[in-house]
Design a protein around this motif. Structure first.
Motif, mmCIF file in Angstrom:
data_model
loop_
_atom_site.group_PDB
_atom_site.id
_atom_site.type_symbol
_atom_site.label_atom_id
_atom_site.label_comp_id
_atom_site.label_asym_id
_atom_site.label_seq_id
_atom_site.Cartn_x
_atom_site.Cartn_y
_atom_site.Cartn_z
ATOM 1 N N VAL A 1 0.848 -1.164 -0.004
ATOM 2 C CA VAL A 1 -0.027 0.028 -0.040
ATOM 3 C C VAL A 1 0.723 1.250 0.039
ATOM 4 C CG1 VAL A 1 -1.652 1.222 1.293
ATOM 5 C CG2 VAL A 1 -2.048 -1.140 1.147
ATOM 6 N N GLU A 2 1.792 1.289 0.848
ATOM 7 C CA GLU A 2 2.788 2.331 0.841
ATOM 8 C C GLU A 2 3.560 2.742 -0.595
ATOM 9 O OE1 GLU A 2 5.133 1.567 4.254
ATOM 10 O OE2 GLU A 2 3.608 2.326 5.844
ATOM 11 N N ARG A 3 3.872 1.721 -0.886
ATOM 12 C CA ARG A 3 4.688 1.603 -2.379
ATOM 13 C C ARG A 3 3.860 2.185 -3.566
ATOM 14 N NH1 ARG A 3 6.720 -3.820 -4.605
ATOM 15 N NH2 ARG A 3 7.711 -4.151 -2.447
ATOM 16 N N TYR A 4 2.854 1.378 -3.514
ATOM 17 C CA TYR A 4 1.969 1.761 -4.812
ATOM 18 C C TYR A 4 1.283 3.223 -4.588
ATOM 19 C CZ TYR A 4 3.074 -2.577 -6.237
ATOM 20 O OH TYR A 4 3.661 -3.791 -6.802
ATOM 21 N N GLU A 5 0.773 3.408 -3.339
ATOM 22 C CA GLU A 5 0.197 4.896 -3.319
ATOM 23 C C GLU A 5 1.190 5.918 -3.428
ATOM 24 O OE1 GLU A 5 -1.552 5.291 0.529
ATOM 25 O OE2 GLU A 5 -3.267 4.436 -0.081
ATOM 26 N N GLY A 6 2.306 5.866 -2.999
ATOM 27 C CA GLY A 6 3.585 6.684 -3.178
ATOM 28 C C GLY A 6 3.689 6.842 -4.723
ATOM 29 N N MET A 7 3.984 5.602 -5.371
ATOM 30 C CA MET A 7 4.270 5.614 -6.795
ATOM 31 C C MET A 7 3.364 6.304 -7.446
ATOM 32 S SD MET A 7 5.064 2.150 -8.948
ATOM 33 C CE MET A 7 5.925 1.598 -7.643
ATOM 34 N N PHE A 8 1.884 6.083 -7.388
ATOM 35 C CA PHE A 8 1.046 6.660 -8.298
ATOM 36 C C PHE A 8 0.697 8.211 -8.016
ATOM 37 C CE2 PHE A 8 0.355 2.242 -9.577
ATOM 38 C CZ PHE A 8 -0.207 2.267 -10.679
ATOM 39 N N LYS A 9 1.026 8.573 -6.800
ATOM 40 C CA LYS A 9 0.633 10.235 -6.302
ATOM 41 C C LYS A 9 1.837 10.776 -7.386
ATOM 42 C CE LYS A 9 -1.649 9.722 -2.046
ATOM 43 N NZ LYS A 9 -1.330 9.521 -0.633
ATOM 44 N N SER A 10 2.993 10.081 -7.461
ATOM 45 C CA SER A 10 4.030 11.134 -8.064
ATOM 46 C C SER A 10 4.073 11.086 -9.611
ATOM 47 C CB SER A 10 5.465 10.248 -7.271
ATOM 48 O OG SER A 10 5.567 9.151 -7.803
ATOM 49 N N MET A 11 3.232 10.151 -9.923
ATOM 50 C CA MET A 11 3.215 9.840 -11.427
ATOM 51 C C MET A 11 2.632 11.188 -12.465
ATOM 52 S SD MET A 11 2.216 5.756 -12.329
ATOM 53 C CE MET A 11 3.282 4.547 -11.797
ATOM 54 N N PRO A 12 3.095 11.488 -13.487
ATOM 55 C CA PRO A 12 2.527 12.424 -14.250
ATOM 56 C C PRO A 12 1.187 12.047 -14.894
ATOM 57 C CG PRO A 12 4.368 11.623 -15.443
ATOM 58 C CD PRO A 12 4.447 11.240 -14.002
ATOM 59 N N PRO A 13 0.003 12.808 -14.749
ATOM 60 C CA PRO A 13 -1.218 12.344 -15.478
ATOM 61 C C PRO A 13 -1.371 11.589 -16.815
ATOM 62 C CG PRO A 13 -1.532 14.705 -14.697
ATOM 63 C CD PRO A 13 0.107 14.325 -14.459
ATOM 64 N N GLU A 14 -0.229 11.764 -17.757
ATOM 65 C CA GLU A 14 -0.142 11.244 -19.054
ATOM 66 C C GLU A 14 0.330 9.756 -18.691
ATOM 67 O OE1 GLU A 14 3.744 13.875 -18.746
ATOM 68 O OE2 GLU A 14 1.354 13.734 -18.324
ATOM 69 N N THR A 15 1.012 9.230 -17.614
ATOM 70 C CA THR A 15 1.387 8.036 -17.461
ATOM 71 C C THR A 15 0.438 7.062 -16.811
ATOM 72 O OG1 THR A 15 3.831 8.844 -17.055
ATOM 73 C CG2 THR A 15 3.178 6.685 -16.061
ATOM 74 N N ILE A 16 -0.313 8.024 -16.011
ATOM 75 C CA ILE A 16 -1.390 7.088 -15.291
ATOM 76 C C ILE A 16 -2.378 6.851 -16.464
ATOM 77 C CG2 ILE A 16 -3.447 7.250 -13.523
ATOM 78 C CD1 ILE A 16 -1.348 9.019 -11.732
#
Length: 220
Positions: free
Chosen positions: A123-138
């Motif tokens: 949870v900690e890893r993926y929440e941190g990862m996705f919060k830092s991603m630019p919108p185009e990557t998501i």
């Protein structure tokens, strides 16, 4: 020396038949309705598709109201299957799917699939990862996952005796406005589903030698 190919089991043959029998159908029986229970079962089976970090970013807007299908028709450039099919399923990608990470991994703990400690680290890893991603990557990630669940949805529908057609031709801006789709959700595709009145056209596929390369790509 001849090598005998193993014969297919009944389950394998049935699975391959589903793949071969799926067609993009554009003519549907407008009187045929798919029950909400059956629709929910199709979608539940479709969600067994894989997704990045198992975040399952797909969201489904099932449009089966005749009035709303009429509203959708011009947005879909008057494709007749929109109003003839039992429903049109809008597959959307949740750009904030990381917000349910805790719930997903909590369910995995409850099911005995992982320890609470492992789930907490994920949870900690993926929440941190996705919060830092630019919108185009998501957007790219949820579009990929949305494509996976869409294909699975169409195969499940075929296995249950229904027909489908994926539709990418529509006005995305007007669709989002008409159906109040917030910026959180990225449309992936729309899928008409119902009972065919005419079979889909047979199609051909390129030889696998034209599309598959081992270990290195040919020069352009």
């Amino acid at each position: 020396m001849f090598i005998t190919q193993p014969s297919l089991t009944l389950d394998q043959q049935q699975f391959f038949n589903v793949i071969k029998d799926r067609r993009s159908v554009r003519s549907y029986d407008p009187e045929f309705k798919i029950s909400r229970e059956d629709m929910s079962e199709i979608l539940q089976q479709a969600t067994l598709a894989p997704s990045a970090a198992n975040l399952q970013p797909w969201r489904f807007l099932v449009i089966d109201s005749p009035e709303l299908k009429q509203k959708l028709l011009p947005i879909m450039f008057n494709q007749q299957q929109v109003i003839e099919a039992s429903a049109v399923i809008a597959v959307l990608g949740d750009m904030e799917s990381y917000k349910v990470t805790d719930k997903i991994y909590g369910m995995a703990v409850d099911a005995g699939y992982m320890s609470a400690e492992t789930a907490k680290s994920f949870v900690e890893r993926y929440e941190g990862m996705f919060k830092s991603m630019p919108p185009e990557t998501i957007r790219r990630i949820v579009s990929t996952d949305g494509g996976l669940v869409s294909m699975q949805l169409m195969l499940v529908a075929r296995a249950k005796g229904y027909d489908t057609v994926p539709m990418a031709g529509y006005d995305e801006a007007k669709f989002k406005e008409a159906f109040h789709i917030s910026e959180r959700y990225a449309p992936v595709m729309l899928i008409a589903i119902g009972k065919a009145t005419q079979p889909g056209h047979p199609t051909v596929r390129l030889p696998i030698e034209d599309t598959t390369f081992f270990n290195e790509m040919p020069e352009a």
